[in-house]
Design a protein around this motif. Structure first.
Motif, PDB file in Angstrom:
ATOM      1  N   PHE A   1     -11.099   5.757  -6.227  1.00  0.00           N
ATOM      2  CA  PHE A   1     -12.332   4.962  -6.163  1.00  0.00           C
ATOM      3  C   PHE A   1     -13.404   5.519  -7.098  1.00  0.00           C
ATOM      4  O   PHE A   1     -13.361   6.688  -7.474  1.00  0.00           O
ATOM      5  CB  PHE A   1     -12.876   4.952  -4.734  1.00  0.00           C
ATOM      6  CG  PHE A   1     -11.967   4.280  -3.754  1.00  0.00           C
ATOM      7  CD1 PHE A   1     -12.076   2.915  -3.513  1.00  0.00           C
ATOM      8  CD2 PHE A   1     -10.987   4.993  -3.078  1.00  0.00           C
ATOM      9  CE1 PHE A   1     -11.244   2.294  -2.600  1.00  0.00           C
ATOM     10  CE2 PHE A   1     -10.152   4.378  -2.169  1.00  0.00           C
ATOM     11  CZ  PHE A   1     -10.270   3.023  -1.931  1.00  0.00           C
TER      12      PHE A   1
ATOM     13  N   GLN B   1       0.813  -1.221   0.000  1.00  0.00           N
ATOM     14  CA  GLN B   1       0.000   0.000   0.000  1.00  0.00           C
ATOM     15  C   GLN B   1       0.849   1.275   0.000  1.00  0.00           C
ATOM     16  O   GLN B   1       0.361   2.334  -0.364  1.00  0.00           O
ATOM     17  CB  GLN B   1      -0.975  -0.026   1.182  1.00  0.00           C
ATOM     18  CG  GLN B   1      -2.096  -1.050   0.930  1.00  0.00           C
ATOM     19  CD  GLN B   1      -3.055  -1.210   2.084  1.00  0.00           C
ATOM     20  OE1 GLN B   1      -2.697  -0.917   3.224  1.00  0.00           O
ATOM     21  NE2 GLN B   1      -4.248  -1.686   1.809  1.00  0.00           N
TER      22      GLN B   1
ATOM     23  N   ALA C   1     -10.603   4.884   1.671  1.00  0.00           N
ATOM     24  CA  ALA C   1      -9.463   5.659   1.154  1.00  0.00           C
ATOM     25  C   ALA C   1      -8.284   5.568   2.124  1.00  0.00           C
ATOM     26  O   ALA C   1      -7.127   5.499   1.712  1.00  0.00           O
ATOM     27  CB  ALA C   1      -9.873   7.104   0.939  1.00  0.00           C
ATOM     28  N   LEU C   2      -8.601   5.560   3.430  1.00  0.00           N
ATOM     29  CA  LEU C   2      -7.524   5.478   4.428  1.00  0.00           C
ATOM     30  C   LEU C   2      -6.880   4.095   4.421  1.00  0.00           C
ATOM     31  O   LEU C   2      -5.674   3.956   4.587  1.00  0.00           O
ATOM     32  CB  LEU C   2      -8.079   5.766   5.832  1.00  0.00           C
ATOM     33  CG  LEU C   2      -8.635   7.165   6.077  1.00  0.00           C
ATOM     34  CD1 LEU C   2      -9.201   7.266   7.494  1.00  0.00           C
ATOM     35  CD2 LEU C   2      -7.565   8.223   5.870  1.00  0.00           C
ATOM     36  N   LEU C   3      -7.726   3.076   4.211  1.00  0.00           N
ATOM     37  CA  LEU C   3      -7.217   1.698   4.331  1.00  0.00           C
ATOM     38  C   LEU C   3      -6.449   1.214   3.102  1.00  0.00           C
ATOM     39  O   LEU C   3      -5.970   0.091   3.097  1.00  0.00           O
ATOM     40  CB  LEU C   3      -8.372   0.741   4.656  1.00  0.00           C
ATOM     41  CG  LEU C   3      -8.906   0.881   6.090  1.00  0.00           C
ATOM     42  CD1 LEU C   3     -10.134   0.019   6.307  1.00  0.00           C
ATOM     43  CD2 LEU C   3      -7.829   0.541   7.115  1.00  0.00           C
ATOM     44  N   VAL C   4      -6.330   2.051   2.068  1.00  0.00           N
ATOM     45  CA  VAL C   4      -5.422   1.675   0.967  1.00  0.00           C
ATOM     46  C   VAL C   4      -4.136   2.510   1.037  1.00  0.00           C
ATOM     47  O   VAL C   4      -3.351   2.529   0.101  1.00  0.00           O
ATOM     48  CB  VAL C   4      -6.072   1.808  -0.433  1.00  0.00           C
ATOM     49  CG1 VAL C   4      -7.121   0.746  -0.635  1.00  0.00           C
ATOM     50  CG2 VAL C   4      -6.637   3.209  -0.647  1.00  0.00           C
ATOM     51  N   THR C   5      -3.957   3.174   2.167  1.00  0.00           N
ATOM     52  CA  THR C   5      -2.677   3.838   2.446  1.00  0.00           C
ATOM     53  C   THR C   5      -1.966   2.952   3.476  1.00  0.00           C
ATOM     54  O   THR C   5      -2.533   1.939   3.899  1.00  0.00           O
ATOM     55  CB  THR C   5      -2.914   5.245   3.043  1.00  0.00           C
ATOM     56  OG1 THR C   5      -3.451   5.085   4.358  1.00  0.00           O
ATOM     57  CG2 THR C   5      -3.877   6.065   2.198  1.00  0.00           C
TER      58      THR C   5
END
Lengths: 288, 351
Positions: free
Chosen positions: A84, A77, B199-203
């Motif tokens: 998205f 990541q 969005a946070l969990l793909v960082t």
């Protein structure tokens, strides 16, 4: 020769009884744009979620930049960017606030949000609350957010869906700039023209399976048909449509006959679109 | 866990919390209002029982009546006494007839009238009735044939009754802490519903760091406000360490409940729908401090009881660790269970 940035091996995911992604395998070379095409519910988003570490595959594996995603979620990541389909920005914050937050999360220092916002055409509106942006502006900000960390692999899920032509073109230009920078791009869309324009290769996904994967040109060669379409005037003065399939032994005679016997009003050549090919392969349209 | 990431998330949540006008208003105005109410409320308790007396001729025993906590005031007319009792100046009014002494001498029964306001408790009515009968017995030379001795079990609270404002302190402290469940639950449920969590969990952010940040912002806001309030109203002057520990545990409880609520709620309205019943339940133990004796044993099943009781005992009676350790231990136990359940159910919504 570039190696593979993305490798999917027998990737599978199901929700209860529903198999969303059914043993799909493919690879994407470094610096390549892969168009991942299919109608709603085909399994595109679930595939992206497995590739980005949001979902753990039920079977098979995904490898990004040489690392198995399920075992190296954090490391993977750090190297990816994801845009998205649904707008998921912090709307009470400014564009700068949104970008700075993500730059912090990636540990990017120093970070210049103004340059990035200028690049996506949001200069002058940097400090506005995102809730006051138009849909196109929000989408451009989403794309900007996905490239905050200069990702090696960029996932874009329907990045131009529902946008006006100017905003869509602006986003397409950014995608090509990122490709030129060396990023690998996984582009999920059901806009066939966009995929045709941008992708090095396209994969057709239907009911969780990849049913075709090749360059747009090869797919057209393999599955499409070139034709000549003409409007001719009959003896009674009415207009009729005529279609002559090209690339067959009878084509020259048919063309000769058309121009010799009929009064041709208009004539143009037609190339098969990716949508035609998709329908031919799957028996269903992309918007279904 | 990466502290840089947690710090960035806390800073973001703090900014979002105060950009929400509703929560900003509730937070700031709430504290100001509680402080104003506290200082407006009486700072002392009038422990005496005031009884009005109208009597054209006052029998000697009534004149000599001077007991601790009992005040008898003579009123100039029957009508004035009725008026004063109705207005709440006296808990009871006693009217003695002008021929009371003659009738008592003759062995007849004079008519004594007692006035009570409509909301006078039954036990006050009984006590005043008994007192008047005893006085009459004394007057006619028939003292009671018993000696009564009094023994106070526990600390003698005569003269040490808690002023109404101090009874409010535990209520307001708990209210401030528990209202924060609303703010935190809204922050989290909006994060889930608007999909910013994805969005946070793909960082590089992990779920653990997300919970750490949410927990820190929830505990920080609730604890900070409660401490500010208690400091201003003088609730920390006695045993500050115990009060701070209790408030901290209370803030953790509020955070755990916020996790639970945000796992069920989808937007601010549904957060409200879940939070308000929770808030009402959690505030019930404070009512026991405001009106002692109104609650029964079941209140001990409400986790906030242990917070309220600790704050009440320490801030109002100067209790020490030895008196409240059990409360703090039970509160800690409740916290562990509620936070664990909250994290477990909320985690599912993050996917």
């Amino acid at each position: 020769m570039a190696g593979d940035a993305i490798i999917a091996e027998e990737l599978t995911y199901w929700y209860g009884e529903l198999v969303a992604v059914d043993h799909i395998s493919f690879n994407v070379a470094e610096g390549e744009i892969l168009g991942f095409l299919g109608p709603n519910g085909a399994g595109k988003t679930t595939t992206v979620e497995m590739l980005t570490g949001l979902l753990r595959p039920k079977a098979g594996k995904a490898v990004l930049l040489g690392m198995e995603v399920a075992k190296n979620v954090g490391k993977v990541q750090r190297e990816i960017g994801v845009c998205f389909e649904d707008t998921n920005l912090y709307e009470q914050m400014s564009a700068i606030g949104n970008l700075r937050l993500f730059a912090h999360l990636f540990g990017i220092r120093p970070f210049d949000p103004y340059a990035l916002l200028k690049r996506v055409g949001l200069a002058g509106r940097e400090k506005d609350r995102v809730e006051n942006y138009s849909k196109g502006m929000k989408q451009r900000l989403m794309v900007a957010r996905s490239i905050v960390n200069r990702p090696q692999v960029l996932f874009l899920d329907e990045p131009t869906a529902g946008l006006d032509p100017t905003s869509a073109e602006s986003i397409r230009n950014i995608i090509l700039e990122e490709r030129d920078r060396g990023a690998t791009i996984f582009l999920t869309t059901h806009d066939m023209l966009e995929a045709d324009k941008l992708s090095n290769r396209v994969a057709f996904v239907n009911q969780g399976k990849i049913v075709a994967l090749d360059t747009p040109h090869n797919l057209k060669q393999l599955y499409g048909k070139r034709a000549l379409r003409a409007k001719v005037s009959t003896h009674s003065g009415e207009l009729e449509d005529r279609e002559i399939i090209l690339d067959t032994p009878e084509t020259p005679n048919a063309i000769h006959e058309l121009f010799a016997q009929k009064r041709v009003v208009t004539v143009h050549s037609e190339e098969a679109s990716l949508e035609d090919i998709f329908i031919r392969i799957t028996g269903r349209g992309l918007t279904g | 866990m990466n502290l840089r990431i947690i710090g960035a998330l806390i800073s973001k949540d703090f900014s979002l919390f105060f950009r929400n006008r509703f929560f900003a208003l509730v937070t700031v105005l709430g504290i100001v209002a509680y402080i104003i109410i506290y200082f407006v409320m009486p700072s002392s308790v009038d422990e005496s029982l005031k009884i009005g007396l109208y009597a054209p001729v006052i029998p000697p025993v009534f004149e000599q009546l001077q007991e601790e906590g009992l005040e008898i005031e003579v009123v100039e007319s029957d009508e004035a006494l009725r008026q004063a009792v109705t207005e709440g100046q006296y808990v009871a009014g006693v009217v003695l007839p002008d021929d009371i002494m003659e009738k008592l001498m003759l062995g007849q029964k004079p008519q004594i009238t007692l006035y009570f306001a409509s909301d006078t408790p039954e036990e006050i009515k009984d006590a005043v009735g008994v007192m008047v009968r005893e006085l009459v017995y004394l007057q006619i030379g028939q003292p009671l044939a018993i000696e009564v001795s009094e023994e106070i079990l526990g600390p003698d609270m005569i003269g040490m009754q808690i002023p109404p404002r101090d009874r409010l302190r535990p209520l307001f402290a708990v209210f401030i802490i528990m209202v924060e469940t609303l703010g935190l639950a809204t922050l989290i449920s909006e994060e889930v519903e608007r999909r910013t969590i994805r969005a946070l969990l793909v960082t590089p952010t992990t779920v653990r760091e997300l919970f750490a940040a949410k927990g820190a912002i929830g505990v920080g806001l609730a604890f900070g406000q409660a401490v500010l309030f208690m400091a201003i109203v003088g609730g920390i002057s006695s045993q500050p360490l115990i009060i701070l520990t209790a408030l901290l545990l209370g803030a953790v409880l509020a955070t755990g409940i916020a996790f639970l609520i945000s796992s069920l709620a989808k937007d601010m309205m549904s957060v409200m729908a879940w939070s308000i019943p929770a808030l009402i339940i959690l505030i019930i133990p404070s009512l026991g401090v405001l009106a002692p004796g109104t609650l029964t044993g079941w209140v001990e099943f409400i986790p906030s009881y242990y917070l309220v009781d600790t704050v009440h005992q320490v801030a109002n009676f100067g209790a020490g660790w030895g008196d409240v350790w059990y409360n703090l231990l039970v509160l800690l136990g409740f916290n562990l269970v509620i936070v664990w359940i909250g994290i477990t159910v909320l985690r599912r919504r993050f996917r």
